[in-house]
Design a protein around this motif. Structure first.
Motif, PDB file in Angstrom:
ATOM      1  N   LYS A 126     -36.035 -58.782 -94.686  1.00 36.71           N
ATOM      2  CA  LYS A 126     -35.430 -57.559 -95.506  1.00 36.71           C
ATOM      3  C   LYS A 126     -34.181 -58.040 -96.503  1.00 36.71           C
ATOM      4  N   GLY A 127     -34.544 -57.145 -97.595  1.00 34.21           N
ATOM      5  CA  GLY A 127     -33.398 -57.162 -98.485  1.00 34.21           C
ATOM      6  C   GLY A 127     -33.905 -58.434 -99.533  1.00 34.21           C
ATOM      7  N   SER A 128     -34.923 -59.091 -99.553  1.00 31.27           N
ATOM      8  CA  SER A 128     -35.280 -60.215-100.497  1.00 31.27           C
ATOM      9  C   SER A 128     -35.442 -59.398-101.608  1.00 31.27           C
ATOM     10  N   PRO A 129     -35.010 -60.255-102.882  1.00 31.70           N
ATOM     11  CA  PRO A 129     -35.230 -59.637-104.306  1.00 31.70           C
ATOM     12  C   PRO A 129     -36.855 -60.132-104.820  1.00 31.70           C
ATOM     13  N   LEU A 130     -37.325 -61.149-103.884  1.00 36.65           N
ATOM     14  CA  LEU A 130     -38.610 -61.442-104.361  1.00 36.65           C
ATOM     15  C   LEU A 130     -39.701 -60.772-103.852  1.00 36.65           C
ATOM     16  N   ARG A 131     -40.894 -61.104-104.641  1.00 34.26           N
ATOM     17  CA  ARG A 131     -42.181 -60.301-103.943  1.00 34.26           C
ATOM     18  C   ARG A 131     -43.291 -61.442-104.225  1.00 34.26           C
ATOM     19  N   LEU A 132     -43.739 -61.529-102.967  1.00 34.54           N
ATOM     20  CA  LEU A 132     -45.148 -62.620-102.646  1.00 34.54           C
ATOM     21  C   LEU A 132     -46.324 -61.979-102.091  1.00 34.54           C
ATOM     22  N   TRP A 133     -47.498 -62.626-102.708  1.00 36.25           N
ATOM     23  CA  TRP A 133     -48.729 -62.167-102.410  1.00 36.25           C
ATOM     24  C   TRP A 133     -49.653 -63.532-102.218  1.00 36.25           C
ATOM     25  N   ARG A 134     -50.427 -63.339-101.380  1.00 32.21           N
ATOM     26  CA  ARG A 134     -51.570 -64.534-101.249  1.00 32.21           C
ATOM     27  C   ARG A 134     -52.608 -64.156-101.896  1.00 32.21           C
ATOM     28  N   ILE A 135     -53.252 -64.991-102.841  1.00 31.18           N
ATOM     29  CA  ILE A 135     -54.295 -64.818-103.765  1.00 31.18           C
ATOM     30  C   ILE A 135     -55.667 -65.169-103.124  1.00 31.18           C
ATOM     31  N   ASP A 136     -56.594 -64.264-103.151  1.00 28.65           N
ATOM     32  CA  ASP A 136     -57.952 -64.591-102.503  1.00 28.65           C
ATOM     33  C   ASP A 136     -58.912 -64.884-103.558  1.00 28.65           C
ATOM     34  N   TYR A 137     -59.610 -66.068-103.580  1.00 24.40           N
ATOM     35  CA  TYR A 137     -60.353 -66.467-104.620  1.00 24.40           C
ATOM     36  C   TYR A 137     -61.975 -66.155-104.345  1.00 24.40           C
ATOM     37  N   SER A 138     -62.035 -65.681-102.985  1.00 21.32           N
ATOM     38  CA  SER A 138     -63.469 -65.450-102.486  1.00 21.32           C
ATOM     39  C   SER A 138     -64.106 -64.496-103.273  1.00 21.32           C
ATOM     40  N   GLY A 139     -65.524 -64.795-103.466  1.00 25.41           N
ATOM     41  CA  GLY A 139     -66.194 -63.790-104.392  1.00 25.41           C
ATOM     42  C   GLY A 139     -66.091 -64.187-105.972  1.00 25.41           C
ATOM     43  N   MET A 140     -65.397 -65.206-106.310  1.00 20.98           N
ATOM     44  CA  MET A 140     -65.331 -65.718-107.729  1.00 20.98           C
ATOM     45  C   MET A 140     -66.478 -66.660-107.841  1.00 20.98           C
ATOM     46  N   ALA A 141     -67.002 -66.514-108.977  1.00 20.95           N
ATOM     47  CA  ALA A 141     -67.983 -67.709-109.377  1.00 20.95           C
ATOM     48  C   ALA A 141     -67.623 -68.806-109.415  1.00 20.95           C
ATOM     49  N   GLY A 142     -68.331 -69.738-108.689  1.00 22.02           N
ATOM     50  CA  GLY A 142     -67.877 -71.194-108.681  1.00 22.02           C
ATOM     51  C   GLY A 142     -67.060 -71.593-107.618  1.00 22.02           C
TER      52      GLY A 142
END
Length: 616
Positions: free
Chosen positions: A595-611
């Motif tokens: 709580k209160g963190s100035p950062l934002r974080l996401w996990r990147i999902d690569y499923s479905g991309m070609a190759g």
């Protein structure tokens, strides 16, 4: 013997002892004043963070000549064009404190104390110059006026572990050398200080070249100066060669133009050899000596242009796109005349005061043995002021070179005021002169103080700073909070991964966490920097393609950081602008932070991309 004469004799006889004591007191004061920054390892900019990572890597077993940073853009890493020379005192302090304070505090103490070492070296050099040219007991004024040089002083503050402080210390010794009446000693000091500065980096290359020109001009003026010129040329060539062999990285053996590579080493060695040669020829007529010097300079310049034409353009050697979108917009690389009038006044005040003092001192010494010493200092100070019209980042050097002239001005005015009949004139006049000379330097770099709150390299330099602007204050606060140790160390609860983040946040990320980043603001890595630009300014699919190519598992952003405002301004509707408006593609999954963190974080999902199969 009067009390006054006893005090003056003590200042003269034991000046080095008292100067070192003053340095210890100042160092303790600055450490106390900035202890909060030391405690939180609040390194001031990207270069300081990268310097610490360079030391960590070396102490961790990375090769002496391998300066690649493998925690950015893994697995290949980033090419950092620095040398190991400045790493030595930091590493030495860490090893010194580690048995007593443990690894964490040893590192924090080391980066707090290390920048104060070149400050002491610079103080000694300034005092030597002032003792030679002004008075043996005038050196305390040099200490006082250095404290008024806010731009210069920032380079010596705790946590400022980048190489600028050491280069300024070398510059201070260059001034002491060119003003030295003893030829062999003066030539050797100028040659050594220039060679050390070039070994560290090329930022002060123009000053080193000017110092060499001044030494040559002293010989043109007086044929008896041949020994100074000979020793200078031989020392410069020899010490630069030793510096290259001992400290140049493997990458700096390439024919690059941005460091002491074979390109500049050959130019320095050839230049030193030519100076030794013309000093040995030594024609009687000054006109012949001048012509010989000009011919030698023309030969050196012609050979350089013929052999290394790639270095006649900007030394960074970046692509046109990177120059247009990044380097050409760096504020500190702008010339003085592009600044607002008020900013120009603030920047030139201190150096102009010092220049006027040096000119006046030269005029007063016109019939004394000190004339040549003051003349060369005035010439060097004039050059430093002129450099401001090339780049305003020359401010710290200009302030430093202004100190001898400022001391001379005070040394002439104060006795005159003290001899006045009225007490009010004596007291108020003396206090006013000292305050004007001191505050003149303090006023010079108010802009620099604000710039120091931001990384001194990177996209943040696109932002125009307006101290009273609420938006600017929000940007500064956001950058400071995101780079704080508590905010970033919260990421360590996640397994080690590659995080795709901003250019200016990359070096701090790898210092504060076990995660790897993509890049930092270092020109040899233009492809990686442009990848970050294109990823944030293009469409979401383009971002995912670039992030996968770099093996990034997470996306880390700092809303309202200066760099992000550039992305939004340049590319409305682009990927980062969509993130700022909470328009997230389905392949980004938010990762909760404290709580209160100035950062934002996401996990990147690569499923479905070609190759691609799953996350990589």
């Amino acid at each position: 013997m009067t009390r006054h004469s006893s005090f003056a004799r003590e200042l003269d006889r034991h000046w080095l002892r008292w100067l070192l004591l003053a340095w210890v007191v100042l160092a303790a004061w600055f450490l106390w004043q900035r202890w909060n920054a030391v405690h939180w390892l609040a390194l001031s900019d990207t270069d300081d963070n990268m310097r610490l990572m360079q030391v960590r890597a070396w102490l961790g077993g990375q090769g002496w000549y391998d300066l690649r940073q493998y925690r950015l853009n893994p697995p290949g890493g980033l090419d950092i064009h620095w040398s190991r020379l400045v790493d030595l005192p930091i590493a030495g302090l860490i090893l010194l404190f580690k048995p007593f304070a443990g690894p964490v505090w040893a590192e924090r103490l080391a980066v707090g104390i290390a920048p104060l070492l070149p400050m002491g070296v610079a103080l000694i050099a300034l005092s030597v110059t002032v003792r030679r040219l002004v008075s043996p007991v005038a050196w305390p004024l040099a200490v006082l006026f250095l404290l008024g040089c806010s731009s210069t002083l920032l380079m010596f503050m705790p946590e400022r572990i980048d190489h600028h402080g050491w280069q300024l210390a070398c510059l201070a010794w260059t001034v002491a050398g060119i003003a030295d009446h003893r030829q062999a000693r003066g030539g050797m000091v100028v040659g050594l200080s220039s060679a050390l500065s070039l070994t560290i980096g090329l930022e002060l290359l123009p000053y080193c070249a000017m110092a060499g020109a001044i030494v040559a001009l002293r010989w043109v003026w007086d044929r008896a100066e041949a020994r100074r010129l000979t020793v200078y040329g031989a020392t410069l060539a020899g010490a630069s060669t030793i510096g290259f062999v001992a400290f140049a990285s493997n990458a700096n053996y390439a024919m690059r133009c941005d460091a002491l590579t074979p390109v500049w080493l050959s130019a320095v060695v050839a230049g030193g050899a030519l100076l030794v040669l013309i000093a040995r020829i030594g024609p009687q007529a000054w006109g012949a000596r001048l012509a010989l010097t000009l011919v030698a300079g023309a030969v050196l310049a012609g050979a350089f242009a013929t052999l290394f034409p790639q270095c006649l353009a900007r030394p960074e050697g970046v692509s046109e796109e990177l120059a247009r979108t990044w380097l050409n917009n760096v504020r500190e690389a702008k010339p003085l005349y592009t600044m607002p009038g008020r900013t120009i006044l603030l920047i030139v005040t201190g150096p102009i005061i010092g220049l006027l003092g040096a000119i006046f001192a030269t005029w007063r010494a016109r019939r004394s043995a000190d004339f040549v010493g003051w003349a060369v200092v005035t010439l060097f100070t004039t050059f430093a002021v002129a450099m401001l019209f090339w780049q305003i980042r020359s401010g710290p050097a200009a302030q430093l070179l202004a100190i001898p002239g400022t001391v001379a001005l005070a040394w002439m005015l104060v006795p005159w005021l003290l001899s006045r009949r009225h007490a009010a004139v004596r007291v108020l006049g003396t206090a006013g002169v000292i305050s004007l000379l001191l505050l003149g330097n303090l006023f010079v770099d108010q802009v620099g103080k604000l710039l120091s709150m931001l990384p001194d390299s990177g996209l943040t330099k696109h932002v125009r700073i307006k101290p009273q602007d609420a938006r600017t204050k929000q940007i500064l606060r956001a950058g400071a909070r995101c780079a704080s140790l508590p905010a970033l160390q919260a990421l360590n609860r996640l397994p080690r991964a590659v995080m795709f983040t901003h250019v200016d946040l990359g070096p701090r990320l790898i210092v504060a966490t076990h995660h790897d980043g993509i890049t930092g603001p270092y020109h040899r890595n233009g492809d990686a920097i442009l990848d970050v630009h294109h990823a944030f300014q293009g469409d979401p699919d383009n971002f995912r393609t670039i992030a996968r190519r770099h093996g990034a598992t997470y996306l880390l952003t700092c809303p309202n950081m200066a760099e992000t405002t550039v992305y939004r301004a340049r590319s409305p509707g682009g990927f980062y602008d969509q993130l700022a408006h909470n328009k997230m593609p389905g392949w980004l999954s938010p990762v909760p932070l404290p709580k209160g963190s100035p950062l934002r974080l996401w996990r990147i999902d690569y499923s479905g991309m070609a190759g691609s199969s799953a996350n990589r």
